[in-house]
Design an enzyme around this catalytic site. Structure first.
Site, PDB file in Angstrom:
ATOM      1  N   HIS A  36       6.348 -33.286 -40.571  1.00  0.00           N
ATOM      2  CA  HIS A  36       6.066 -33.974 -41.842  1.00  0.00           C
ATOM      3  C   HIS A  36       6.350 -35.476 -41.732  1.00  0.00           C
ATOM      4  CE1 HIS A  36       6.940 -29.858 -43.904  1.00  0.00           C
ATOM      5  NE2 HIS A  36       5.849 -29.847 -43.170  1.00  0.00           N
TER       6      HIS A  36
ATOM      7  N   HIS B  31      -1.652 -28.817 -47.176  1.00  0.00           N
ATOM      8  CA  HIS B  31      -0.423 -28.914 -46.382  1.00  0.00           C
ATOM      9  C   HIS B  31      -0.693 -28.608 -44.912  1.00  0.00           C
ATOM     10  CE1 HIS B  31       3.778 -29.323 -45.511  1.00  0.00           C
ATOM     11  NE2 HIS B  31       3.612 -28.301 -44.687  1.00  0.00           N
TER      12      HIS B  31
ATOM     13  N   ASP C  35       0.362 -30.995 -41.862  1.00  0.00           N
ATOM     14  CA  ASP C  35       1.021 -30.550 -40.621  1.00  0.00           C
ATOM     15  C   ASP C  35       0.203 -30.951 -39.391  1.00  0.00           C
ATOM     16  OD1 ASP C  35       3.247 -29.255 -41.705  1.00  0.00           O
ATOM     17  OD2 ASP C  35       2.319 -27.264 -41.668  1.00  0.00           O
TER      18      ASP C  35
ATOM     19  N   HIS D 273       1.215 -24.825 -35.632  1.00  0.00           N
ATOM     20  CA  HIS D 273       1.868 -25.736 -34.684  1.00  0.00           C
ATOM     21  C   HIS D 273       1.605 -25.356 -33.230  1.00  0.00           C
ATOM     22  CE1 HIS D 273       3.747 -27.365 -38.163  1.00  0.00           C
ATOM     23  NE2 HIS D 273       4.482 -26.300 -38.405  1.00  0.00           N
TER      24      HIS D 273
HETATM   25 ZN   LIG Z   1       4.567 -28.223 -42.833  1.00  0.00          ZN
END
Ligand SMILES: [Zn+2]
Length: 303
Positions: A77, A236, A240, A263
Site C-alpha cells: 500500500h 483495492h 495492490d 501478490h
Molecule cells: Zn492490499
C-alpha cells in the site's frame, strides 16, 4: 521528466495488520538513483532493504521483502502511494517488521507525503517501457504486461461472494484520464471473517479491525460505513497491483491486465519480465514526449 523525492522528513505511527504492534514510520528524502529503500532502525546495524522484485520472499498475505534475513512486511500500500505520487527516491524507516496498515488504503500515506511536499531532483526519471507481451498464469489466474504508451490497468475479480460479486467485478483505469488519488488511493483492503479467525489462531491479523479493513461474513459486509466506491474491492486489487508493480524499481510504461491475480502472481510476472531483457527497455523522456499518464501537464490526473 525529473526524479522526485519528499521535500522534508515526515513521521507517523500506526499498527501492523498482522503483528498488531505499534510501529513508527518515517519517510525521508534520498539522493538521485537511490530508489525506495526501507531501513529497519530497530536492528543494530540499521539494516537497509531495497524495495525490489527480487527481494520479495513471501506473498501469502501481503508482499514481504527481505535482505540478509531482515524482513519488511506489507509494503504494497505504501509503495502504491509512492507510485501514485511519482516518487523515485526515499528512505523509509521502520522500528518493526510491518508497515503500519493505517486505514487499509493508501490515503494516509498520500496525505503524509503531500503534507511534507515533493521536490524534483537533478536527474531524469528512468521508466521501464514494456516492449513485448509477458504473461504468467496459474490455474484460472492471469497477470500480463503489454506494450502501451501510458499506464493502464485492467483487473477482473471473481470471489463468488454475494456482497463482493454484486459490486463491480472489473475495473479499468487509464492514468491519462483518471487520478490515482481519487479513483484508487482510498480503496481499502478486505477480508473474510472466517479467514480472520483462522489467521488469528496462527497469531496473524492481530491488528485487523473494522477500522482498517472491509470485513465480510458469509453473506454481507460487517462494517457499518458505506463502501468508499461501489466497486471498492476490485479497485483495492488495482491499488495492490500498482504497489506490487512498483517493486520493478521504475514507473512502468505499459498496460497491466489481470484476472484474479494477487501478490504471488504479480511478483512472478515481474520476475518473468526481468529474466527476459528483450521484453523491456529503460528510457527517459522529455516533458513533451512523456506519456500523458506521467507528464507534469496531466499531473492532477495521475498524481
Ligand atoms: Zn492490499
Amino acid at each position: 521528466m525529473k526524479q522526485r523525492t519528499i521535500a522534508t522528513p515526515t513521521t507517523t505511527v500506526g499498527i501492523g495488520l498482522h503483528s498488531g504492534r505499534k510501529v513508527t514510520l518515517s519517510i525521508k528524502p534520498a539522493p538521485v538513483n537511490t530508489g525506495i529503500v526501507f531501513v529497519r532502525v530497530d536492528t543494530q546495524e540499521r539494516a537497509h532493504v531495497p524495495a525490489t522484485a527480487l527481494a520479495v520472499c513471501d506473498t501469502r498475505l501481503a508482499s514481504v521483502i527481505q535482505k540478509e534475513g531482515v524482513r519488511i512486511s506489507t509494503v504494497e500500500h505504501l509503495l502504491s502511494a509512492c507510485a501514485g505520487l511519482g516518487l523515485d527516491n526515499l528512505l523509509i524507516e521502520l522500528d518493526g517488521e510491518e508497515v503500519p496498515i493505517m486505514d487499509g488504503s493508501a490515503a494516509s500515506f498520500l496525505f503524509l507525503v503531500e503534507s511534507a511536499g515533493i521536490v524534483e531532483q537533478e536527474a531524469l526519471r528512468q521508466f521501464l517501457v514494456i516492449k513485448k507481451p509477458i504473461e504468467v498464469r496459474e490455474g484460472d489466474k492471469l497477470a500480463r504486461l503489454e506494450p502501451f504508451f501510458g499506464f493502464k490497468l485492467d483487473f477482473t475479480i471473481d470471489f463468488k461472494h454475494p456482497a463482493v460479486d454484486k459490486t463491480g467485478q472489473r475495473f479499468i483505469v487509464d492514468f491519462a484520464e483518471h487520478a490515482y488519488r481519487s479513483e484508487i488511493g482510498r480503496a481499502r483492503t478486505f477480508g473474510f471473517a472466517h479467514e480472520v479467525e483462522a489467521l488469528r489462531e496462527m497469531g496473524l491479523a492481530r491488528g485487523g479491525s473494522l477500522d482498517n479493513a472491509i470485513v465480510l461474513d458469509e453473506h454481507r459486509i460487517l462494517n457499518n460505513e458505506e463502501l468508499r466506491y461501489e466497486d471498492e474491492f476490485v479497485r483495492h486489487k488495482i491499488l495492490d497491483a500498482i504497489g506490487d508493480l512498483y517493486l520493478v524499481g521504475h514507473p512502468i510504461v505499459g498496460a497491466y491486465i489481470a484476472e484474479k491475480s494477487g501478490h504471488a502472481l504479480n511478483n512472478a510476472l515481474l520476475r518473468t519480465l526481468l529474466s527476459d531483457p528483450s521484453s523491456y527497455e529503460i528510457s527517459t523522456f522529455t516533458e513533451s514526449k512523456a506519456p500523458a499518464a506521467y507528464s507534469q501537464e496531466s499531473q492532477p490526473l495521475f498524481f
